[in-house]
Design a protein around this motif. Structure first.
Motif, PDB file in Angstrom:
ATOM      1  N   TRP A  39     131.366  33.262   3.620  1.00  0.00           N
ATOM      2  CA  TRP A  39     129.847  33.610   3.577  1.00  0.00           C
ATOM      3  C   TRP A  39     129.077  32.717   3.047  1.00  0.00           C
ATOM      4  CZ3 TRP A  39     126.817  37.657   5.349  1.00  0.00           C
ATOM      5  CH2 TRP A  39     125.442  37.552   4.574  1.00  0.00           C
ATOM      6  N   ALA A  40     129.753  32.039   1.960  1.00  0.00           N
ATOM      7  CA  ALA A  40     129.185  30.657   1.237  1.00  0.00           C
ATOM      8  C   ALA A  40     129.175  29.530   2.340  1.00  0.00           C
ATOM      9  CB  ALA A  40     129.789  30.056   0.145  1.00  0.00           C
ATOM     10  N   GLU A  41     129.827  29.312   3.177  1.00  0.00           N
ATOM     11  CA  GLU A  41     129.993  28.271   4.134  1.00  0.00           C
ATOM     12  C   GLU A  41     128.845  28.566   5.308  1.00  0.00           C
ATOM     13  OE1 GLU A  41     133.952  27.698   5.940  1.00  0.00           O
ATOM     14  OE2 GLU A  41     134.783  27.580   3.825  1.00  0.00           O
ATOM     15  N   ILE A  42     128.611  29.700   5.986  1.00  0.00           N
ATOM     16  CA  ILE A  42     127.982  29.963   6.816  1.00  0.00           C
ATOM     17  C   ILE A  42     126.444  30.173   6.300  1.00  0.00           C
ATOM     18  CG2 ILE A  42     129.665  31.067   8.527  1.00  0.00           C
ATOM     19  CD1 ILE A  42     128.729  33.782   7.833  1.00  0.00           C
ATOM     20  N   GLY A  43     126.327  30.509   5.503  1.00  0.00           N
ATOM     21  CA  GLY A  43     124.682  30.719   4.398  1.00  0.00           C
ATOM     22  C   GLY A  43     124.132  31.928   4.964  1.00  0.00           C
ATOM     23  N   ALA A  44     123.074  32.220   4.337  1.00  0.00           N
ATOM     24  CA  ALA A  44     122.115  33.417   4.594  1.00  0.00           C
ATOM     25  C   ALA A  44     121.574  33.040   5.967  1.00  0.00           C
ATOM     26  CB  ALA A  44     121.188  33.661   3.548  1.00  0.00           C
ATOM     27  N   GLU A  45     121.500  31.919   6.322  1.00  0.00           N
ATOM     28  CA  GLU A  45     120.718  31.595   7.697  1.00  0.00           C
ATOM     29  C   GLU A  45     121.532  31.467   8.697  1.00  0.00           C
ATOM     30  OE1 GLU A  45     117.367  32.190   7.749  1.00  0.00           O
ATOM     31  OE2 GLU A  45     117.433  32.487   5.873  1.00  0.00           O
ATOM     32  N   GLY A  46     122.951  31.784   8.558  1.00  0.00           N
ATOM     33  CA  GLY A  46     124.090  31.428   9.416  1.00  0.00           C
ATOM     34  C   GLY A  46     123.944  32.208  11.119  1.00  0.00           C
ATOM     35  N   ASP A  47     124.910  32.031  11.639  1.00  0.00           N
ATOM     36  CA  ASP A  47     124.804  32.929  12.803  1.00  0.00           C
ATOM     37  C   ASP A  47     124.913  34.477  12.693  1.00  0.00           C
ATOM     38  OD1 ASP A  47     125.814  32.887  15.974  1.00  0.00           O
ATOM     39  OD2 ASP A  47     126.924  34.237  14.842  1.00  0.00           O
ATOM     40  N   SER A  48     123.905  34.968  13.284  1.00  0.00           N
ATOM     41  CA  SER A  48     123.796  36.450  13.066  1.00  0.00           C
ATOM     42  C   SER A  48     125.002  37.473  13.301  1.00  0.00           C
ATOM     43  CB  SER A  48     122.770  37.249  13.786  1.00  0.00           C
ATOM     44  OG  SER A  48     121.599  36.509  13.532  1.00  0.00           O
ATOM     45  N   LEU A  49     125.738  37.091  14.292  1.00  0.00           N
ATOM     46  CA  LEU A  49     127.100  37.753  14.500  1.00  0.00           C
ATOM     47  C   LEU A  49     127.939  37.778  13.564  1.00  0.00           C
ATOM     48  CD1 LEU A  49     127.499  37.055  18.444  1.00  0.00           C
ATOM     49  CD2 LEU A  49     126.780  39.337  17.390  1.00  0.00           C
ATOM     50  N   HIS A  50     128.084  36.350  13.048  1.00  0.00           N
ATOM     51  CA  HIS A  50     129.215  35.943  11.965  1.00  0.00           C
ATOM     52  C   HIS A  50     128.706  36.654  10.754  1.00  0.00           C
ATOM     53  CE1 HIS A  50     130.332  31.996  13.846  1.00  0.00           C
ATOM     54  NE2 HIS A  50     130.995  33.105  14.487  1.00  0.00           N
ATOM     55  N   ARG A  51     127.440  36.735  10.402  1.00  0.00           N
ATOM     56  CA  ARG A  51     126.941  37.517   9.029  1.00  0.00           C
ATOM     57  C   ARG A  51     127.189  38.934   9.288  1.00  0.00           C
ATOM     58  NH1 ARG A  51     122.040  37.176   8.161  1.00  0.00           N
ATOM     59  NH2 ARG A  51     121.334  36.051  10.369  1.00  0.00           N
ATOM     60  N   CYS A  52     126.773  39.211  10.195  1.00  0.00           N
ATOM     61  CA  CYS A  52     126.879  40.824  10.379  1.00  0.00           C
ATOM     62  C   CYS A  52     128.301  41.421  10.388  1.00  0.00           C
ATOM     63  CB  CYS A  52     126.249  41.476  11.859  1.00  0.00           C
ATOM     64  SG  CYS A  52     126.336  43.104  12.215  1.00  0.00           S
ATOM     65  N   THR A  53     129.078  40.688  11.034  1.00  0.00           N
ATOM     66  CA  THR A  53     130.519  41.020  11.162  1.00  0.00           C
ATOM     67  C   THR A  53     131.039  40.936   9.631  1.00  0.00           C
ATOM     68  OG1 THR A  53     130.928  40.022  13.234  1.00  0.00           O
ATOM     69  CG2 THR A  53     132.867  40.714  12.082  1.00  0.00           C
ATOM     70  N   LEU A  54     130.810  39.915   8.941  1.00  0.00           N
ATOM     71  CA  LEU A  54     131.458  39.564   7.585  1.00  0.00           C
ATOM     72  C   LEU A  54     130.751  40.433   6.521  1.00  0.00           C
ATOM     73  CD1 LEU A  54     131.981  35.898   6.201  1.00  0.00           C
ATOM     74  CD2 LEU A  54     131.210  37.714   4.896  1.00  0.00           C
ATOM     75  N   ALA A  55     129.663  40.669   6.741  1.00  0.00           N
ATOM     76  CA  ALA A  55     129.050  41.770   5.713  1.00  0.00           C
ATOM     77  C   ALA A  55     129.717  42.989   5.873  1.00  0.00           C
ATOM     78  CB  ALA A  55     127.421  41.498   5.906  1.00  0.00           C
ATOM     79  N   HIS A  56     129.583  43.379   7.081  1.00  0.00           N
ATOM     80  CA  HIS A  56     130.210  44.888   7.485  1.00  0.00           C
ATOM     81  C   HIS A  56     131.515  44.934   6.668  1.00  0.00           C
ATOM     82  CE1 HIS A  56     130.878  48.520   9.369  1.00  0.00           C
ATOM     83  NE2 HIS A  56     131.919  48.133   9.653  1.00  0.00           N
ATOM     84  N   TYR A  57     132.599  43.870   6.899  1.00  0.00           N
ATOM     85  CA  TYR A  57     133.781  43.884   6.269  1.00  0.00           C
ATOM     86  C   TYR A  57     133.963  43.885   4.915  1.00  0.00           C
ATOM     87  CZ  TYR A  57     135.984  44.118  11.111  1.00  0.00           C
ATOM     88  OH  TYR A  57     136.182  44.740  12.161  1.00  0.00           O
ATOM     89  N   MET A  58     133.011  43.124   4.488  1.00  0.00           N
ATOM     90  CA  MET A  58     132.909  42.648   3.041  1.00  0.00           C
ATOM     91  C   MET A  58     132.381  43.995   2.287  1.00  0.00           C
ATOM     92  SD  MET A  58     133.136  40.407   0.357  1.00  0.00           S
ATOM     93  CE  MET A  58     132.700  38.716   0.393  1.00  0.00           C
ATOM     94  N   ALA A  59     131.477  44.891   2.790  1.00  0.00           N
ATOM     95  CA  ALA A  59     131.170  46.277   2.346  1.00  0.00           C
ATOM     96  C   ALA A  59     132.702  46.733   1.943  1.00  0.00           C
ATOM     97  CB  ALA A  59     130.221  46.716   3.204  1.00  0.00           C
TER      98      ALA A  59
END
Length: 203
Positions: A39-59
């Motif tokens: 998450w720190a690497e891709i950042g809040a403005e990173g690829d939407s698919l990456h952020r959605c996937t990662l955030a879902h699993y991080m939850a």
């Protein structure tokens, strides 16, 4: 997209998938650490698919329901930011090894309950994005139930139910529908804390 870009995309998804394997194996702390690094690497403005996937699993990896909610909200925000031309991978919550195909979710090669290879044609990006939402709203509804906010839970449960028209008549789609129905019953009879509806709990 160039081959180099595709390789980079695959590498991120592979790393997320490896962290999810740890999560499903019970090593929540290490999974959180690895997902946090990505998450720190891709950042809040990173690829939407990456952020959605990662955030879902991080939850899924959180111990505090409020933190779980925060990450699920990030996942929903990222899904809302998917561009029409983006081709989603497997939906959030899928087990590793299943092919992509029903809702945007993120981890390439990170499937959960989905159709098997060759069972149905892969939907286009717009359809795939729509298939994201039942599970995303279902997770948010479960978060709000655990936080004893039943009205907010009902709002997201209704949104999850309304979005099920995008689900295929397959193992994944039927599993999500069943999970929505179970949470509806629990919310009606047990307004207190309920378990998060992990995909592996789908019938």
């Amino acid at each position: 997209m160039t081959e180099q870009q595709e390789a980079s995309e695959d590498a991120v998804m592979t790393r997320i998938g490896q962290a999810v394997i740890l999560l499903h194996a019970g090593d929540r702390e290490e999974a959180r650490n690895r997902l946090g690094e990505i998450w720190a690497e891709i950042g809040a403005e990173g690829d939407s698919l990456h952020r959605c996937t990662l955030a879902h699993y991080m939850a899924d990896a959180q111990d505090d329901p409020a933190d779980e909610l925060a990450w699920d909200l990030r996942a929903l925000t990222a899904a809302d930011g998917l561009r029409p031309g983006e081709e989603p991978g497997p939906a959030p919550g899928r087990e590793p090894g299943q092919p992509p195909g029903r809702r945007p979710g993120p981890v390439a090669g990170q499937g959960g309950a989905g159709q098997g290879a060759g069972q149905t044609a892969r939907p286009g990006p717009q359809q795939a994005v729509r298939v994201f939402y039942p599970s995303l709203h279902l997770s948010l509804a479960a978060d709000y139930v655990k936080l004893r906010r039943p009205e907010a839970a009902r709002v997201h449960l209704a949104r999850a139910r309304a979005a099920t028209g995008a689900l295929a008549d397959d193992g994944y789609g039927n599993g999500v529908r069943a999970a929505i129905a179970r949470l509806e019953r629990r919310l009606a009879t047990e307004p207190g804390e309920v378990p998060r509806p992990f995909p592996e709990q789908y019938p």
